[in-house]
Design an enzyme around this catalytic site. Sequence first.
Site, PDB file in Angstrom:
ATOM      1  N   GLU A   1      -9.736   2.232   4.109  1.00 44.85           N
ATOM      2  CA  GLU A   1      -9.441   3.327   3.176  1.00 44.85           C
ATOM      3  C   GLU A   1     -10.733   3.842   2.531  1.00 44.85           C
ATOM      4  O   GLU A   1     -10.938   5.059   2.432  1.00 44.85           O
ATOM      5  CB  GLU A   1      -8.483   2.826   2.112  1.00 44.85           C
ATOM      6  CG  GLU A   1      -8.089   3.831   1.047  1.00 44.85           C
ATOM      7  CD  GLU A   1      -7.206   3.190  -0.012  1.00 44.85           C
ATOM      8  OE1 GLU A   1      -7.508   3.350  -1.215  1.00 44.85           O
ATOM      9  OE2 GLU A   1      -6.224   2.527   0.350  1.00 44.85           O
TER      10      GLU A   1
ATOM     11  N   HIS B   1      -7.357  -3.213   5.217  1.00 44.62           N
ATOM     12  CA  HIS B   1      -6.763  -1.883   5.027  1.00 44.62           C
ATOM     13  C   HIS B   1      -7.529  -1.117   3.952  1.00 44.62           C
ATOM     14  O   HIS B   1      -7.879   0.051   4.123  1.00 44.62           O
ATOM     15  CB  HIS B   1      -5.286  -2.017   4.637  1.00 44.62           C
ATOM     16  CG  HIS B   1      -4.676  -0.780   4.057  1.00 44.62           C
ATOM     17  ND1 HIS B   1      -4.918  -0.354   2.763  1.00 44.62           N
ATOM     18  CD2 HIS B   1      -3.838   0.146   4.581  1.00 44.62           C
ATOM     19  CE1 HIS B   1      -4.267   0.762   2.525  1.00 44.62           C
ATOM     20  NE2 HIS B   1      -3.601   1.087   3.607  1.00 44.62           N
ATOM     21  N   ASN B   2      -7.781  -1.768   2.825  1.00 47.04           N
ATOM     22  CA  ASN B   2      -8.470  -1.087   1.728  1.00 47.04           C
ATOM     23  C   ASN B   2      -9.913  -0.761   2.092  1.00 47.04           C
ATOM     24  O   ASN B   2     -10.439   0.275   1.682  1.00 47.04           O
ATOM     25  CB  ASN B   2      -8.426  -1.947   0.469  1.00 47.04           C
ATOM     26  CG  ASN B   2      -7.065  -1.912  -0.200  1.00 47.04           C
ATOM     27  OD1 ASN B   2      -6.061  -1.599   0.426  1.00 47.04           O
ATOM     28  ND2 ASN B   2      -7.015  -2.241  -1.473  1.00 47.04           N
TER      29      ASN B   2
ATOM     30  N   SER C   1       0.830  -1.203   0.000  1.00 45.96           N
ATOM     31  CA  SER C   1       0.000   0.000   0.000  1.00 45.96           C
ATOM     32  C   SER C   1       0.865   1.253   0.000  1.00 45.96           C
ATOM     33  O   SER C   1       1.915   1.298   0.616  1.00 45.96           O
ATOM     34  CB  SER C   1      -0.919   0.028   1.219  1.00 45.96           C
ATOM     35  OG  SER C   1      -1.680   1.228   1.232  1.00 45.96           O
TER      36      SER C   1
ATOM     37  N   LYS D   1      -4.393  -6.639   4.052  1.00 44.43           N
ATOM     38  CA  LYS D   1      -4.442  -5.602   3.016  1.00 44.43           C
ATOM     39  C   LYS D   1      -5.883  -5.340   2.583  1.00 44.43           C
ATOM     40  O   LYS D   1      -6.272  -4.186   2.315  1.00 44.43           O
ATOM     41  CB  LYS D   1      -3.595  -6.024   1.809  1.00 44.43           C
ATOM     42  CG  LYS D   1      -3.635  -5.047   0.623  1.00 44.43           C
ATOM     43  CD  LYS D   1      -3.223  -3.628   1.029  1.00 44.43           C
ATOM     44  CE  LYS D   1      -2.820  -2.765  -0.162  1.00 44.43           C
ATOM     45  NZ  LYS D   1      -3.757  -2.680  -1.248  1.00 44.43           N
TER      46      LYS D   1
END
Length: 482
Positions: free
Chosen positions: A189, A185-186, A128, A182
Amino acid sequence: MKANIGLIGLAVMGQNLVLNMDDHGFRVAVFNRTTSTVDEFLAGPAQNTQVIGTHSLEELVDSLVSPRVVMLMVKAGEVVDQYIDKLVPLLSAGDIIVDGGNSLFTDTNRRTKDLQEHNIYYIGTGVSGGEEGARHGPSIMPGGNHAAWSTVKAIFQAISAQVDGQPCCEWVGDNGAGHYVKMVHNGIEYGDMQLICEAYQLLSEGLGLDANAMHEIFAEWNQGVLSSYLIEITAAILAYKDTDGEPLVDKILDTAGQKGTGKWTGINALDLGIPLTLIGESVFARCLSAQKDERVKAANILPARPNMPFSGDKQVMISAIRDALYAAKIISYAQGFRLMREASKEYNLALNYGEIALMWRGGCIIRSQFLNDIKQAFDSNPDLENLLLADFFVDAISQADAGWRKAVMLGVELGLPTPAFSSALAYYDAYRSERLPANLLQAQRDYFGAHTYERIDQARGEFFHTDWTGHGGKTASTTYTV
């Protein structure tokens, strides 16, 4: 001299990772399906570097030291499997394939297992930070076959972002753990971006502020508890002028795209039964934005929003919107870490939440000062059930509560949508409620489907059924199969 690592896929992220590795003294061999891209890269950005260009997978593999490490920076899904199938016959026992794309974690689970049968190690790693992060230091979240970690650790930790002398890269866990983290995380986001957009709309349409004024506000917010990469770039975007001197942001079409990782996060939350309401609303907000033509039609048919210019104290309301953004951000991370906690148990991932917060402090899109507080919360209590129960966040959200509600009410009064602010507030109010109306819901389920219910005056785990109509019978749905 042979290369330390090979990389396949020379789009911008791939190119920048290669240059980052070269900066740190690692020799990289590269390959791209369109081989002319290799030549253009060597003649352009990679000129005067140690990078080795190759025009076939065979040439790429032959150019690597043993054990050979091949990193894929290609489109997730079928393309990754295609390259794996082509690489396996060329590799030897102990060689390593790394997938640095946004692959679904279940695909990484499968690939790790399948390649182990060929005595080839597999690493699925989240990367990222976008183009800038790839070039100067991303957040890297590796998982897969732990036996491969010692071989790639020096490269990954050298090229990752560094915060307080620590690399934003550490082993996450076996199989798909890296890609799972991840994915979350996205999803976070998505939530952060939607929250900022809702604050932007309340400031612009609710308070009537122009781009210059909002630039100043976001720049100021970036100096406090909201300090983050996304707040920083929002301030920069609001200050950016088009060729005619007008704010460029005002000329951009209001439809948003997505690549699917936020959707995956929401689907997985549903699979695990974890309320991920804010991220879910953020995904749906993008979907609704994409229905531009339909929204334009509806705007001409449905009653218009209330046309009431704001008459209160703008500075007070600006502070309230800031509080709403901060409080809702806390909820988003609380939900995301709660999802990872459930996934760690369900999939046996053994995730270290403090280390995850550390990896996200630098390099990645959601990097922020806020993550230091999350790391400290998990350092103090590694078994913390929910971030909302940590002393720091109890105090923070209590102080922001009144402004949060004021901002949501402003949206309701003016007909301005605040799906992320509102859903976060609903989650907070529900999470701190000792009693919810699910007693009525259970009665409804038992009434129409004999699904049974528990009683507050009996032990948990004992279920009851009532013949509500007098002719429904005494048999519960759990006692027979239809």
